[in-house]
Write an enzyme that holds these catalytic residues in place. Structure first.
Site, PDB file in Angstrom:
ATOM      1  CB  CYS A   1      -0.983  -0.029   1.162  1.00  0.00           C
ATOM      2  SG  CYS A   1      -2.348   1.153   0.967  1.00  0.00           S
TER       3      CYS A   1
ATOM      4  CG  HIS B   1      -3.380  -3.384   3.354  1.00  0.00           C
ATOM      5  ND1 HIS B   1      -2.391  -2.898   4.190  1.00  0.00           N
ATOM      6  CD2 HIS B   1      -3.942  -2.308   2.756  1.00  0.00           C
ATOM      7  CE1 HIS B   1      -2.346  -1.586   4.087  1.00  0.00           C
ATOM      8  NE2 HIS B   1      -3.276  -1.190   3.229  1.00  0.00           N
TER       9      HIS B   1
ATOM     10  CD  GLU C   1      -0.952  -6.154   5.629  1.00  0.00           C
ATOM     11  OE1 GLU C   1      -1.580  -5.079   5.665  1.00  0.00           O
ATOM     12  OE2 GLU C   1      -0.341  -6.564   4.602  1.00  0.00           O
TER      13      GLU C   1
END
Length: 317
Positions: free
Chosen positions: A131, A243, A245
């Protein structure tokens, strides 16, 4: 002379093929609290001025690595030393001023150029940008110029749209298992939380295509097409506008938490750690590593205070 050059190239190739570092250590850049929603929560840790979201640390650990924090506003010598000790760098998502003279922008720019030089010298040193990290790597590659435009892609879960001409050029997608590839390209499993985008037009006009290949695109809420994955043409550098994660470790937004979402996006961290295993960078002394590992710092549970993160590491740099 020519024989010497050939032997050097062969030795470099053999070294790259034989290295398998089974104890990779990854540096994760800290970033300024001032640019984050955490600034309003800073009464918790009033003397801290930077942070790392714990979800990045957990993702590295889940793929078999350990983490050391890499601090902002340090010297070139500091970043050179860090790059020579760790096996790869993760530039996380978040917020900052897009000015390469200070903060996470400065540290990303420094590390980008150091890593580029050592890769040019025959080493293999990867960088993954998520990002904000994706955006900062692009900015670093064009000497601080800003190719971003405002967009509206907050809290959107999207499938990736692979650019057909790039599939054969991409190391990232060439090695991707077919079942993971199918999920990523057909299901809304990538979590997007960004207000800046890079369009195809800006990508070309700012000459980012000299260094990077754009691999995938997506559309924001206003139907604006933006580039969502990039890969350096000649370096092990990858940028993801989404993202991966968050699927497994963040719970405060509408991120995808299905089995297929977690399984497929796990690939990006696994791929990154496998790239990090291809160099033998290390700390000279085990005690030095132990003193710098993220385990020396506590996590703070911030989700109950309306944070977008579950847990955060705070630092006083």
């Amino acid at each position: 002379m020519y024989l010497s050059v050939i032997l050097t190239l062969i030795l470099s190739l053999v070294t790259k093929l034989t290295i398998c570092n089974e104890r990779p250590v990854i540096g994760i850049l800290t970033q300024e609290i001032y640019w984050s929603h955490l600034y309003q929560l800073n009464h918790l840790k009033p003397f801290n001025n930077s942070y790392i979201a714990a979800s990045y640390v957990k993702s590295i650990e889940a793929s078999g690595g350990r983490v050391v924090p890499v601090f902002t506003n340090r010297t070139t010598e500091y970043y050179t030393d860090i790059v020579n000790k760790v096996n790869g760098i993760l530039v996380p998502g978040g917020g900052c001023a897009f000015n390469i003279s200070f903060g996470i922008s400065q540290s990303t720019s420094e590390i980008f150029h150091i890593a580029k030089r050592i890769n040019d010298g025959g080493d293999h040193f990867p960088i993954l940008g998520i990002c904000l990290g994706f955006e900062l790597l692009l900015i670093a590659s064009i000497d601080g110029k800003n190719p971003l435009i405002r967009c509206n892609c907050n809290n959107m879960n999207l499938p990736l749209n692979l650019i057909p001409t790039m599939e054969e050029k991409s190391v990232l997608f060439k090695k991707m298992p077919k079942d993971i590839r199918n999920i990523l390209l057909t299901e809304p499993v990538t979590a997007n939380h960004h207000n800046n985008c890079v369009t195809k037009k800006n990508f070309t006009s700012m000459e980012l295509d000299y260094f990077w290949n754009p691999l995938t695109v997506n559309k924001d809420e206003n139907n604006l097409t933006f580039i969502s994955t990039v890969e350096a043409k000649n370096y092990p550098f990858v940028g993801l506008q989404f993202h991966p994660e968050k699927n497994a470790y963040e719970w405060e937004k509408n991120d995808p938490h299905s089995w297929s979402a977690i399984y497929s996006t796990r690939y990006f961290y696994d791929w990154f750690l496998n790239e990090c295993r291809k160099n033998n960078h290390r700390y000279i002394k085990q005690s030095m590593l132990e003193n710098e590992l993220i385990y020396n710092y506590p996590t703070t549970y911030v989700a109950k205070l309306n944070s977008t993160f579950e847990q955060v590491y705070f630092f006083n740099e």
